[in-house]
Design a protein around this motif. Structure first.
Motif, short mmCIF file in Angstrom:
data_model
loop_
_atom_site.label_atom_id
_atom_site.label_comp_id
_atom_site.label_asym_id
_atom_site.label_seq_id
_atom_site.Cartn_x
_atom_site.Cartn_y
_atom_site.Cartn_z
N ARG A 146 69.09 -68.46 54.71
CA ARG A 146 69.05 -69.84 53.65
C ARG A 146 70.25 -70.93 54.32
O ARG A 146 70.52 -71.77 54.05
N ARG A 187 78.10 -68.65 62.86
CA ARG A 187 77.90 -67.71 61.69
C ARG A 187 78.30 -66.03 62.74
O ARG A 187 77.25 -66.29 63.80
N ARG A 189 81.59 -61.86 52.00
CA ARG A 189 82.46 -62.41 52.52
C ARG A 189 82.87 -63.97 51.05
O ARG A 189 83.57 -64.39 50.94
N THR A 190 81.92 -63.51 50.31
CA THR A 190 81.34 -65.47 50.22
C THR A 190 82.44 -64.70 48.21
O THR A 190 82.43 -65.56 48.25
N ARG A 215 74.92 -58.08 47.27
CA ARG A 215 74.41 -56.91 48.32
C ARG A 215 74.99 -56.05 49.32
O ARG A 215 76.63 -55.97 48.80
N GLN A 264 76.83 -54.48 51.56
CA GLN A 264 76.42 -55.08 53.69
C GLN A 264 76.41 -54.43 54.64
O GLN A 264 77.46 -53.83 54.76
N PRO A 315 75.09 -64.76 45.83
CA PRO A 315 74.99 -65.64 46.78
C PRO A 315 73.06 -65.05 47.60
O PRO A 315 72.72 -65.86 48.11
N LEU A 316 71.85 -64.00 47.07
CA LEU A 316 71.29 -64.07 47.97
C LEU A 316 71.62 -63.63 49.92
O LEU A 316 72.69 -63.91 50.23
N PRO A 317 70.42 -63.09 50.59
CA PRO A 317 69.12 -62.42 49.55
C PRO A 317 69.92 -61.17 48.94
O PRO A 317 70.95 -59.61 49.26
C1 NCD Z 1 75.40 -63.59 52.46
C2 NCD Z 1 76.60 -64.00 53.95
O1 NCD Z 1 75.97 -63.82 54.53
O2 NCD Z 1 77.86 -63.61 53.37
N1 NCD Z 1 74.17 -64.66 52.12
C3 NCD Z 1 74.51 -66.28 52.29
O3 NCD Z 1 74.74 -66.69 52.95
N2 NCD Z 1 74.11 -66.86 51.51
C4 NCD Z 1 75.97 -62.44 51.23
C5 NCD Z 1 75.21 -61.57 52.14
O4 NCD Z 1 74.51 -61.42 53.20
O5 NCD Z 1 74.70 -60.61 51.08
#
Ligand code: NCD
Length: 350
Positions: free
Chosen positions: A58, A108, A173-174, A234, A236, A274-276
């Motif tokens: 996403r 990223r 990190r979110t 989630r 990590q 935040p998904l996934p």
């Molecule tokens: C998150 C991330 O990449 O930090 N996903 C996102 O960008 N929506 C959350 C995650 O990976 O668990």
């Protein structure tokens, strides 16, 4: 007004309360474009470099879609192994090269601090799309926008709200970015619920507490009560040493599901993620048994990503004032969502 034109966004610490509110206001203006009701071409000719050296669905797609919906074009890297970094190229050289090709970049990368390193080697704006276990500031903006929209529906205010974070708060990190962003507001009660070894980094907890907010840290979902928002995350796994037994701490009683909500009398809380969502057996991530719960905001949250990222690009590139002067009707068939699952259903409070 804001001071974001031409600037990097590496951390939510780069945002003042004023700049944050301004971005959310512009995001609201972007809703007709994000929902495919209007077209704008204010970024025609501009190029985004979307550099993803870690897995993403996403974030990469919604940055790209947001840039395209402003009329810009996107080029990208989707895998570290397929980039010249696999040949030993440094972050600095990569960043300098990309600056010659694009007007703005999103990065990223698995290392904390990497987005800041990209920023030191380029004259174009860098947006942090996630730097290892560090930060993810644009997700935090999306999450804040979602909370505000959901609160508008429920006639609630951020001031005095109780917001719970559940899951892997050490590496997520979110949550780091969102906590720092929410700390710009007044009188929020934070409840951080984690098993041992998954706690929020103490430096972030101290920083938030210094801003006068109440922070409770709990080690069981049993303590969850009277909350307005539950933000689940989630585990990590990719950041946890496979030889340690840390993962065994994340037991089934940490899973947020219908039963846990009933026990906590939290059926009216907004549920975010935040998904996934990790749907593999034993992951104990947010349960699919909440899928029909009206309060589950996770897909409204991902939908909101387009409007918020359009706002960010237009503000950083200085075209936000031109958007409403350059709109046209959509000519193609676009099915329109209606109902509460639609992110544009609830307007922000003025
Ligand atoms: C998150 C991330 O990449 O930090 N996903 C996102 O960008 N929506 C959350 C995650 O990976 O668990």
């Amino acid at each position: 007004m804001t001071n974001l034109k031409g600037k990097h966004l590496l951390s939510t610490e780069d945002l003042t309360l004023e700049a944050t509110e301004y971005l959310l206001q512009i995001a609201e203006q972007m809703t007709p474009f994000a929902k495919r009701r209007k077209i704008t071409r204010v970024l025609e000719g501009a190029v985004l470099a979307n550099l993803f050296f870690e897995p993403s669905t996403r974030t990469r797609l919604s940055f790209a879609a947001a840039f395209c919906r402003l009329g810009g074009a996107v080029c990208d890297i989707t895998d570290l192994a397929l980039s010249s970094m696999a040949k030993g190229e440094s972050i600095q050289d990569t960043s300098r090269v990309v600056a010659g090709f694009a007007d703005i970049m999103v990065v990223r990368h698995p290392e904390q601090g990497s987005a800041a390193q990209f920023a030191t080697a380029t004259h174009i704006p860098v947006i942090n799309g996630g730097d290892g276990p560090g930060e993810h500031p644009t997700q935090a903006l999306i999450d804040l926008y979602t909370i505000k929209k959901e609160f508008a529906r429920l006639d609630k205010n951020l001031k005095g709200a109780t917001i719970a974070f559940v899951g892997d708060l050490k590496y997520s990190r979110t949550t780091h970015s969102l906590l720092k962003l929410l700390a710009l507001y007044r009188d929020i009660h934070f409840v951080l619920i984690t098993p041992p070894s998954f706690e929020m980094p103490p430096t972030i907890v101290d920083q938030i507490a210094r801003n006068g907010h109440v922070i409770e840290q709990l080690s069981s979902l049993q303590g969850l009560k009277n909350v307005d928002v539950i933000y689940a995350t989630r585990v990590q796994k990719e950041r946890i040493d496979k030889n340690s037994n840390t993962l065994t701490n994340y037991a089934a009683d940490f899973q947020l599901n219908s039963q846990a909500l009933v026990k906590a009398k939290a059926q009216n809380a907004i549920i975010m993620h935040p998904l996934p969502r990790d749907s593999r057996a034993g992951a104990n991530d947010l349960s699919t048994d909440l899928n029909n719960n009206e309060q589950l905001a996770i897909f409204r949250q991902s939908d909101n990503g387009i409007a918020v990222r359009m706002a960010l690009f237009s503000v950083i590139l200085g075209v936000e004032h031109l958007v409403l002067r350059n709109l046209r009707d959509v000519l193609w068939f676009t099915p329109k969502q209606i109902g509460t699952q639609d992110a544009s259903f609830h307007r922000l409070k003025a």
